[in-house]
Design a protein around this motif. Structure first.
Motif, short mmCIF file in Angstrom:
data_model
loop_
_atom_site.label_atom_id
_atom_site.label_comp_id
_atom_site.label_asym_id
_atom_site.label_seq_id
_atom_site.Cartn_x
_atom_site.Cartn_y
_atom_site.Cartn_z
N THR A 215 37.28 33.56 40.84
CA THR A 215 38.41 33.72 41.77
C THR A 215 39.23 34.98 41.47
O THR A 215 40.18 35.30 42.17
CB THR A 215 39.35 32.50 41.71
N ILE A 216 38.84 35.68 40.41
CA ILE A 216 39.61 36.87 40.00
C ILE A 216 39.58 37.94 41.09
O ILE A 216 38.53 38.24 41.67
CB ILE A 216 39.02 37.45 38.69
N LEU A 217 40.75 38.53 41.39
CA LEU A 217 40.84 39.67 42.31
C LEU A 217 40.92 40.92 41.43
O LEU A 217 41.86 41.07 40.65
CB LEU A 217 42.07 39.54 43.20
N PRO A 218 39.95 41.84 41.54
CA PRO A 218 39.83 42.96 40.59
C PRO A 218 41.11 43.80 40.46
O PRO A 218 41.52 44.12 39.35
CB PRO A 218 38.69 43.79 41.16
N GLU A 219 41.73 44.12 41.60
CA GLU A 219 42.87 45.02 41.52
C GLU A 219 44.04 44.36 40.78
O GLU A 219 44.65 44.93 39.87
CB GLU A 219 43.31 45.46 42.92
N LYS A 220 44.31 43.11 41.15
CA LYS A 220 45.39 42.37 40.49
C LYS A 220 45.10 42.23 39.00
O LYS A 220 45.99 42.36 38.16
CB LYS A 220 45.51 40.96 41.11
N TYR A 221 43.84 41.95 38.71
CA TYR A 221 43.44 41.75 37.32
C TYR A 221 43.63 43.05 36.54
O TYR A 221 44.12 43.06 35.42
CB TYR A 221 41.99 41.28 37.25
N ALA A 222 43.25 44.19 37.18
CA ALA A 222 43.39 45.51 36.54
C ALA A 222 44.87 45.80 36.26
O ALA A 222 45.22 46.24 35.17
CB ALA A 222 42.79 46.58 37.44
N GLU A 223 45.70 45.48 37.23
CA GLU A 223 47.14 45.71 37.04
C GLU A 223 47.68 44.86 35.90
O GLU A 223 48.36 45.34 35.00
CB GLU A 223 47.90 45.39 38.33
N ALA A 224 47.32 43.58 35.95
CA ALA A 224 47.86 42.65 34.96
C ALA A 224 47.43 43.02 33.55
O ALA A 224 48.14 42.77 32.58
CB ALA A 224 47.40 41.24 35.30
N ASN A 225 46.23 43.64 33.44
CA ASN A 225 45.73 43.96 32.11
C ASN A 225 45.91 45.44 31.74
O ASN A 225 45.35 45.90 30.75
CB ASN A 225 44.26 43.57 32.02
N GLY A 226 46.68 46.15 32.55
CA GLY A 226 46.94 47.56 32.25
C GLY A 226 45.70 48.42 32.33
O GLY A 226 45.50 49.32 31.53
N PHE A 227 44.84 48.14 33.31
CA PHE A 227 43.60 48.91 33.44
C PHE A 227 43.71 50.01 34.50
O PHE A 227 42.72 50.66 34.81
CB PHE A 227 42.42 47.99 33.84
N ILE A 228 44.89 50.19 35.10
CA ILE A 228 45.01 51.19 36.16
C ILE A 228 45.15 52.58 35.51
O ILE A 228 45.98 52.79 34.61
CB ILE A 228 46.22 50.90 37.07
N VAL A 229 44.31 53.50 35.95
CA VAL A 229 44.30 54.84 35.38
C VAL A 229 45.66 55.50 35.59
O VAL A 229 46.22 55.49 36.68
CB VAL A 229 43.18 55.68 36.03
N SER A 230 46.18 56.05 34.51
CA SER A 230 47.50 56.66 34.59
C SER A 230 47.35 58.14 34.94
O SER A 230 46.46 58.84 34.48
CB SER A 230 48.19 56.52 33.24
N ASN A 231 48.26 58.70 35.76
CA ASN A 231 48.26 60.12 36.08
C ASN A 231 49.34 60.84 35.26
O ASN A 231 49.67 61.98 35.50
CB ASN A 231 48.52 60.33 37.57
#
Ligand SMILES: [Zn+2]
Lengths: 480, 397
Positions: free
Chosen positions: A402-418
Motif C-alpha cells: 500500500t506504500i505510495l512511493p512519493e510519500k514514502y520518499a518524503e517521509a524517509n528523506g529520500f527526496i533529492v536536495s537542490n
C-alpha cells in the motif's frame, strides 16, 4: 530393433476457487488444523445436497479454453463409487458422460522443435480427503479438509514420446493455467498431480503395446525418472523376454528408482458411474460463455509479440517478462503509469525480479502495486529520488503493497536536495577528513576521490544528483 | 410407532409428526435402520424449519421401514406396525389416533401412498422439485419427494403450502417462478381411468375406484376409460433406478464415521463388511446387490441407461394423455390390506406392488391419494388435485 515410447498423461489440477465444489467450506487448508474446513456436506453426512459452485464451472471452462478445447454447453456430473476411508460418502462426484471440455490442443516446444499434443477431455471433480498414519499408535486418522476441493483432470491423447516432451507439456499446462489464474499447478504443494500411461512399440508400428499406468510421482524430475525406468523395463521385456508385460497400475518408488505393480485389490474395481440425480445438468448459455471468454488472458506468445513489436522491447526482455502473468500485469500497469516501456521493463527485470529471486519467491508470488512501481520509476528518472533510494523504496513496497512511493520518499528523506550550499559544506568536511585521498588524486590517481564521493553520498543520504556532487567535489579540490 | 416424542402443550391442530426420514437436531434420526440407531444430525430438514417458522410444532417422529422404500414400513429395525391384523405405518396410526393434524412423509417408493389408500387418508405427493429435500435421508433422489398425509384434503393443502417453494440448498429445487405455478393450475375437468393400470387390483380396490369415479361424475367431472401400454412399464424401470440410487446413497454408511460399527474386524475391508452385514436388513441388502449390478460396466447400457430412456418415454406418454385429460385415476395398491403372511410369502412384494406408485415416482408428477384411490396430475397440479379430493370428500359424507 528401435523402439518408440507412447505416453498419455492424466493430470489433476486443483482449482484455485475460494470455496469447495459443492459446499461453502474454504478450499484452502494450508496450515489449517485437520478437519477445520469441513461441514456435513463434504463429510458425506446424509441430508446435505450438492449445490454446484459456479466459480468451479467458470474455472473449468477457462482451463478448457486455454487448452483450445470445445466447451460442452451442457455439462453433467456423475457419481463414481468406491470404498476408501478418505472418501466420506463412498462416492466421488465427477464428470464421466459429458465433461466440461473436450478435444483440445496444446503446443509444446522441445529440442526437437514444436509439436501438438491433443487433449481428450477436461473434467471437473471433487478431491478426496487425506489419511494420516500415526506410526506410534498404529492408527490411521482421516482429514476431510481436502474433501470436495475442486479439481480438473486433464486427459491427453497418447501423443507424447519422451520424458523431455512430458516435461515441456507439464510446463506448458502450468503456464497456461497460471496465466488464466485458475490454478497454482505446484507439484510440491500437491496442486498438480500426474499419472503416466506408457507403452512401447517398434518404431513405425501403428499398434499400441501393453500399457502400464504409473502413479505416485511427486515432481517433474521423478516423472522423468519414472518414464525412463519404465521405458527401459518395457524394452527389456520385449527384447529379452525378462518378463511378460501386463496392463496394470504401478507405483513409482522414487527412492528405489523403480516402479512396482500395485496389488490388484488397490486398483481393480468397477466404479459404477451413473448420472448424479442431485446435480442438475449445468447449461452454459451464450451470456455465460461470452463472459468467460472475454476474461481470457492473452497467450504468452501473443503478449511477447506485442511487447517486442508494439512496445519496442528486446527479445530477451519480452521473454523474461512473459514468464509469469504476475510479471506481465505488474509491468503493464507500471508502463501505463510511467509512460516508458523500456524503463518499466528495465526496473522489472533488474530490480523486481532480482528481489523475487533474493527472497526465494516465485514470479507468481509478486504482489506489489504496478501503479506505484510506475510512479517510483518516474521519481527516479526525473531525478527526484536517487536510484539507490529508489531501490530501497521498491524493497519497502514488497513488504507493504500500500506504500505510495512519493510519500514514502518524503517521509524517509529520500527526496533529492537542490541545496548546493549543503553539498559544498558536506564536500569540504569530507575533504578535510581525508587529505591523503586529495593528494593522491592530485598526483594523478583519479580513482582516489571515489571514497570521498561515497562518504559525501552517504552523508547526504543519497539525496543528491551524482553529477552535481561529482562536479562540486572536483571543483572544490581543483580550487584548493 | 411414534419413536421420539417432543413434549408439546399445543393442541393437535398445530402439531405435525414427521417420518423418521427427516433429520432433526434435537431428536435422533434412524431412518428405520439399525445402522443409524441414535444418529444425531447437525441440522434440521428444511421443511421442518419452514413449519416451525410458521408456528407449527413438531410433535415427534414416526418410525419407518428401513430407508422407507419397503411395502408399508415392515422392515423397520423396531419391527412392523400391525393394527387389527393388518400391516400399517406408524404415521397412519398417529393420524388415525388424532395425535397430529398431518404427517410429513418421504414418498420414496410409494409406502406412504399405500398406507393412505388402505387407511382412508388423504396423501399428496407434490411435483418433484417443488418441496426441498434438504435434510432428508437420501434414498432414491431422482424420484423421491416429501409428501403430506392427513385425514382431510384441507390439512394437506395447509401444510403443503407451508413447506413448498424454492430452496437454494437443494440443487434440484425448482425456481420460484415454477413453484408458483401450483397456485394457478386449472381445475380438473376431465379424468382418464387407465385400464392397464387397474390390472391385479382386487374387488375392494376396484370398488373404491368406482366410488371415486361416481363422486367425480356427480361433481361434473368427465371420466373416461382409456388404455396405455407404456405407463405400466414404469415399475421395472423405477425398480432399476431406485435400487441403483439406493445402493449408492447407503454406501456412505460404512461404519467409519458414524452409525453402527461392528465389534470385531481386523482390517478396513472387514470393518466395512461386518458393519454393513450386521446392521442392514434383508430387503435392503438384496436391493443394494440388485442396484449395484445394474450399474456395473457390463450392465450399465443394457439396464440402467435403458431404464433412463424408458423414464423419458413414460414422461412423453403422460404428456400425450394430458393433451386430452387433466388427470389419471388409478389404484395405489392391489389390496386394501397387507398381512404378515403376505410378507412372509414374498418379502419382495414391494417390487410388485409399486406397479401402481412407480408411474408418479419415476416421472415426478404429482399424485393424490383419497377415497382409497390414486389420481396423478400434470406437473404443478397438486393443489387442483387436492381441490378435487376435497370435493369428493364432501360427496362421501
Ligand atoms: Zn463443506
Amino acid at each position: 530393433m528401435r523402439y518408440e515410447t507412447v505416453i498419455g498423461l492424466e493430470v489433476h489440477v486443483e482449482l484455485a476457487t475460494k470455496s469447495k465444489i459443492f459446499c461453502s467450506c474454504s478450499a484452502h487448508s494450508f496450515g489449517a488444523e485437520p478437519n477445520d474446513h469441513v461441514c456435513p456436506a463434504c463429510c458425506g453426512m446424509p441430508g446435505m445436497l450438492p449445490v454446484v459452485n459456479r466459480r468451479v464451472v467458470d474455472y473449468g471452462m477457462k482451463a478448457g479454453l486455454m487448452l483450445n478445447c470445445h466447451i460442452n454447453r451442457t455439462t453433467t456430473f456423475d457419481k463414481k463409487s468406491y470404498y476408501y476411508p478418505d472418501l466420506p460418502a463412498a462416492y466421488q462426484t465427477t464428470q464421466w458422460f459429458a465433461p466440461v471440455a473436450v478435444n483440445g490442443l496444446v503446443e509444446i516446444e522441445t529440442s526437437k522443435g514444436k509439436k501438438n499434443v491433443r487433449i481428450k477431455q477436461i473434467h471437473m471433480e471433487e478431491d478426496a480427503g487425506k489419511l494420516v498414519h500415526d506410526i506410534r499408535e498404529d492408527t490411521t486418522h482421516v482429514d476431510f479438509n481436502r474433501t470436495s476441493v475442486p479439481l480438473i483432470e486433464i486427459v491427453s491423447q497418447p501423443d507424447l514420446s519422451s520424458a523431455e516432451e512430458v516435461e515441456a507439456y507439464l510446463e506448458r499446462l502450468k503456464m497456461l493455467l497460471r496465466y488464466a489464474k485458475v490454478a497454482e499447478c505446484e507439484m510440491a504443494h500437491g496442486t498438480m498431480r500426474c499419472d503416466v500411461n506408457l507403452s512401447v512399440r517398434p518404431e513405425g508400428s501403428d499398434k499400441l503395446g501393453v500399457r502400464t499406468e504409473m502413479k505416485n510421482m511427486n515432481s517433474v524430475e521423478a516423472i522423468k525418472r519414472a518414464i525412463e525406468y519404465e521405458t527401459a523395463r518395457h524394452i527389456d521385456a520385449l527384447e529379452n523376454g525378462t518378463e511378460v508385460l501386463v496392463q496394470e497400475t504401478r507405483r513409482w518408488d522414487d527412492i528405489k528408482g523403480k516402479s512396482f505393480a500395485m496389488r490388484t485389490k488397490e486398483t481393480a474395481g468397477d466404479y459404477r458411474y451413473f448420472p448424479d440425480p442431485n446435480v442438475m445438468p449445468v447449461v452454459i448459455d451464450d451470456e455465460w460463455f461470452e463472459s468467460i471468454s472475454a476474461t481470457l488472458p492473452e497467450f504468452p506468445e501473443v503478449k511477447k509479440a506485442r511487447y517486442t513489436e508494439e512496445l519496442g522491447l528486446g527479445e530477451y526482455d519480452a521473454d523474461q517478462l512473459t514468464k509469469s502473468i504476475a510479471l506481465c500485469e505488474c509491468f503493464e500497469t507500471a508502463y501505463e503509469a510511467c509512460g516508458s516501456a523500456k524503463d518499466a521493463a528495465n526496473w522489472m527485470i533488474s530490480e523486481v525480479m532480482s528481489i523475487l529471486n533474493a527472497r526465494k519467491m516465485t514470479y507468481d508470488m509478486l504482489d506489489i502495486n504496478g501503479r506505484a512501481l510506475g510512479e517510483l520509476i518516474v521519481l527516479v528518472s526525473s531525478g527526484k529520488v536517487g536510484r539507490a533510494n529508489g531501490k530501497k523504496i521498491l524493497a519497502a513496497m514488497f513488504d507493504d503493497n500500500t506504500i505510495l512511493p512519493e510519500k514514502y520518499a518524503e517521509a524517509n528523506g529520500f527526496i533529492v536536495s537542490n541545496d548546493t550550499g549543503l553539498i559544498e559544506k558536506t564536500v569540504k568536511a569530507a575533504i578535510e577528513a581525508d587529505p591523503k585521498a586529495v593528494s593522491d588524486y592530485k598526483s594523478g590517481k583519479e580513482k582516489a576521490i571515489m571514497s570521498i564521493f561515497g562518504k559525501c553520498m552517504k552523508e547526504l543520504r543519497g539525496n543528491c544528483d551524482p553529477q552535481v556532487l561529482r562536479k562540486i567535489l572536483i571543483d572544490t579540490i581543483n580550487n584548493m | 410407532m411414534k419413536i421420539y416424542t417432543s413434549k408439546v402443550d399445543t393442541d393437535s391442530a398445530r402439531v405435525v409428526v414427521a417420518d423418521d426420514m427427516f433429520l432433526t437436531k434435537d431428536m435422533p434420526t434412524a431412518a428405520g435402520s439399525k445402522m443409524l440407531d441414535g444418529y444425531m444430525s447437525l441440522f434440521d430438514a428444511e421443511v421442518l424449519t419452514r413449519l416451525s417458522d410458521k408456528g407449527y410444532v413438531l410433535g415427534g417422529k414416526a418410525d419407518v421401514g428401513e430407508f422407507a422404500f419397503d411395502l408399508i414400513g415392515e422392515t423397520s429395525y423396531n419391527g412392523a406396525v400391525i393394527s387389527d391384523g393388518k400391516l400399517t405405518t406408524a404415521s397412519a396410526e398417529i393420524l388415525k389416533a388424532g395425535e397430529a393434524m398431518a404427517t410429513l412423509n418421504m414418498d420414496v417408493n410409494g409406502s406412504t401412498r399405500r398406507a393412505a389408500a388402505q387407511n382412508g387418508l388423504v396423501s399428496i405427493k407434490p411435483t418433484y422439485g417443488t418441496v426441498s429435500r434438504y435434510g432428508t435421508v437420501p434414498v432414491a433422489c431422482s424420484g423421491e419427494t416429501v409428501s403430506v398425509t392427513s385425514t382431510t384434503a384441507d390439512s394437506c393443502r395447509e401444510i403443503l403450502d407451508a413447506i413448498a417453494g424454492h430452496d437454494d440448498k437443494d440443487g434440484t429445487s425448482l425456481p420460484t417462478a415454477s413453484c408458483e405455478k401450483v397456485k394457478s393450475a386449472p381445475a380438473i375437468r376431465r379424468v382418464a381411468i387407465l385400464t392397464s393400470m387397474t390390472k391385479g387390483a382386487d374387488a375392494d380396490v376396484l370398488a373404491k375406484l368406482d366410488s371415486v369415479k361416481a363422486a367425480l361424475t356427480a361433481n361434473g367431472v368427465e371420466v373416461c376409460e382409456i388404455d396405455n401400454e407404456v405407463i405400466p412399464t414404469a415399475r421395472v424401470a423405477w425398480n432399476i433406478l431406485m435400487s441403483a440410487e439406493l445402493c449408492n446413497n447407503v454406501s456412505r454408511y460404512d461404519g467409519v464415521k458414524y452409525g453402527y460399527r461392528a465389534q470385531s474386524f481386523s482390517n478396513i475391508d472387514e470393518l466395512y463388511t461386518n458393519s454393513r452385514t450386521e446392521a442392514f436388513g434383508e430387503l435392503l441388502k438384496s436391493t443394494i446387490l440388485f442396484g449395484s449390478e445394474t450399474l456395473s460396466t457390463d450392465n450399465y447400457m443394457k439396464v440402467y441407461d435403458k431404464a433412463l430412456r424408458i423414464r423419458r418415454v413414460i414422461v412423453e406418454a403422460f404428456a400425450k394423455i394430458f393433451e386430452s385429460f387433466d388427470a389419471i385415476l388409478m389404484p395405489a395398491c392391489s389390496a386394501l390390506a397387507y398381512t404378515e403372511a403376505d410378507i412372509k410369502e414374498n418379502k419382495y412384494l414391494v417390487f410388485e406392488e409399486n406397479f401402481y406408485t412407480a408411474p408418479a415416482s419415476i416421472t415426478g408428477l404429482p399424485a393424490v391419494v383419497f377415497g382409497g384411490a390414486q389420481m396423478v396430475g400434470r406437473s404443478f397440479s397438486e393443489m387442483a388435485l387436492l381441490d378435487l379430493a376435497k370435493t369428493c370428500e364432501k360427496e362421501g359424507k
